[in-house]
Design an enzyme around this catalytic site. Structure first.
Site, PDB file in Angstrom:
ATOM      1  N   ARG A 129       0.834  -1.207   0.000  1.00 53.32           N
ATOM      2  CA  ARG A 129       0.000   0.000   0.000  1.00 53.32           C
ATOM      3  C   ARG A 129       0.869   1.258   0.000  1.00 53.32           C
ATOM      4  NH1 ARG A 129      -2.646  -3.478   3.781  1.00 53.32           N
ATOM      5  NH2 ARG A 129      -4.690  -4.156   3.060  1.00 53.32           N
ATOM      6  N   ASP A 133      -9.775  -4.385   8.301  1.00 54.92           N
ATOM      7  CA  ASP A 133      -8.832  -5.317   8.924  1.00 54.92           C
ATOM      8  C   ASP A 133      -9.434  -5.904  10.204  1.00 54.92           C
ATOM      9  OD1 ASP A 133      -6.027  -4.291   7.468  1.00 54.92           O
ATOM     10  OD2 ASP A 133      -7.485  -2.710   7.863  1.00 54.92           O
ATOM     11  N   ARG A 193     -11.899  -8.471   9.319  1.00 55.05           N
ATOM     12  CA  ARG A 193     -11.193  -9.705   8.939  1.00 55.05           C
ATOM     13  C   ARG A 193     -10.740 -10.469  10.178  1.00 55.05           C
ATOM     14  NH1 ARG A 193      -7.894  -6.430   4.239  1.00 55.05           N
ATOM     15  NH2 ARG A 193      -9.219  -7.034   2.466  1.00 55.05           N
ATOM     16  N   HIS A 200      -3.065   0.915   8.272  1.00 54.48           N
ATOM     17  CA  HIS A 200      -3.807  -0.042   7.440  1.00 54.48           C
ATOM     18  C   HIS A 200      -2.784  -0.587   6.452  1.00 54.48           C
ATOM     19  CE1 HIS A 200      -6.724  -1.945   4.883  1.00 54.48           C
ATOM     20  NE2 HIS A 200      -6.546  -1.083   3.887  1.00 54.48           N
TER      21      HIS A 200
END
Length: 315
Positions: free
Chosen positions: A90, A150, A153, A177
């Site tokens: 990212r 997240d 998840r 993140h």
């Protein structure tokens, strides 16, 4: 301009933007959705495609618009940016997407927008910081989707591990993140029962190995999905819907959104995710949770990682 509470805008009509618009249409929260993209025809096509399903949903208006059309939205969701490619982190995206934000945010700021900016494009922490600095808006009104996905998840994987309803799991992913994110195990519980105690109830005794495996699986989820289908968009779209729900209904929900830090956990002048109260005014305040010394150090290291990227991106 008067803010229309039941009007939302989405800037960026790629996979994440269009999926988010679809999820917001289904939510029943809004009566008007404006889609904006540098490719006007793409925005028009997505608006038409979603609109054709409205006979199966609630009445609303969905259309492509320009910046002026966005100014009375209660929330503008910004998903615009280059996508994450296989093998790319990212943070590799940062320079490209900060450049894109330098063209988007001033257009919103100069029109004196008074609603909430919800940043979703990656790297979300860096782009949230950029949006705060470029807009000059009050910080409570500019925040990112952060580690909301997240955290979902993590709850999903813990639910699978323990064979229980994942909605009964209370745990957070905090920090960036991305690759330096932290699973806040020391405050995790299942309906008030400390996580390790509940694991033992279910016959799981290898706590350290399980925690390490699950945290790695959460961190690598996006990479795995990108390797298999080239992009992730449904999970984040549902996260956008959840955050918008908290805002529009003034729920004062505690969500791990990415917001500017001012001394919390010894961290300042960086945007990252820690639990915060989210309601009609945006981020009301950060909520401190119990962290072990090791988790605090990892969170500070995550902040340092982001600060280095900010320095490079804005140099």
């Amino acid at each position: 301009m008067n803010i229309q509470e039941r009007k939302v805008g989405v800037i960026g009509c790629g996979f994440v933007g269009s999926s988010s618009a679809f999820a917001l249409m289904q939510s029943g929260l809004f009566s008007e959705i404006v889609l904006n993209d540098v490719d006007r025809e793409r925005a028009e096509g997505e608006a038409l495609d979603i609109s054709h399903g409205l006979p199966f949903a609630k009445p609303m208006k969905i259309y492509a618009g320009d910046y002026d059309d966005l100014m009375d939205c209660s929330i503008i969701v910004i998903t615009a940016g280059a996508g994450q490619k296989p093998g790319e982190t990212r943070l590799d995206l940062v320079k490209k997407n900060v450049g894109i934000f330098k063209s988007i945010i001033p257009e919103i700021a100069k029109r004196k927008y008074e609603g909430i900016l919800l940043i979703v494009a990656n790297p979300v922490d860096i782009l949230t910081y950029a949006a705060v600095k470029l807009s000059g808006f009050p910080e409570n009104r500019v925040f990112g989707s952060g580690t909301v996905l997240d955290t979902a998840r993590l709850k999903y994987l813990l639910g699978e591990h323990l064979s229980i309803d994942n909605r009964s799991v209370h745990a957070f992913i905090i920090g960036e993140h991305g690759d330096s994110e932290i699973a806040a195990w020391s405050s995790a519980n299942v309906s008030g029962i400390p996580l390790n105690d509940f694991c033992e109830l279910r016959g799981h005794l290898e706590h350290d190995a399980s925690m390490k495996r699950i945290a790695e699986d959460v961190k690598n989820s996006a990479y795995e999905i990108i390797a298999k289908k080239k992009a992730t968009y449904y999970g984040i779209a549902m996260s956008v819907r959840r955050i918008c729900e908290a805002i529009i209904r003034d729920e004062k929900s505690i969500l791990p959104v990415s917001s500017m830090q001012h001394g919390e956990y010894g961290i300042s002048d960086v945007s990252l995710s820690v639990p915060a109260i989210v309601g009609r005014q945006g981020v009301e305040r950060v909520v401190s949770i119990d962290l072990s010394e090791e988790e605090k150090e990892a969170l500070q290291a995550s902040a340092d990682t982001l600060k280095k990227v900010i320095e490079d991106a804005f140099s």
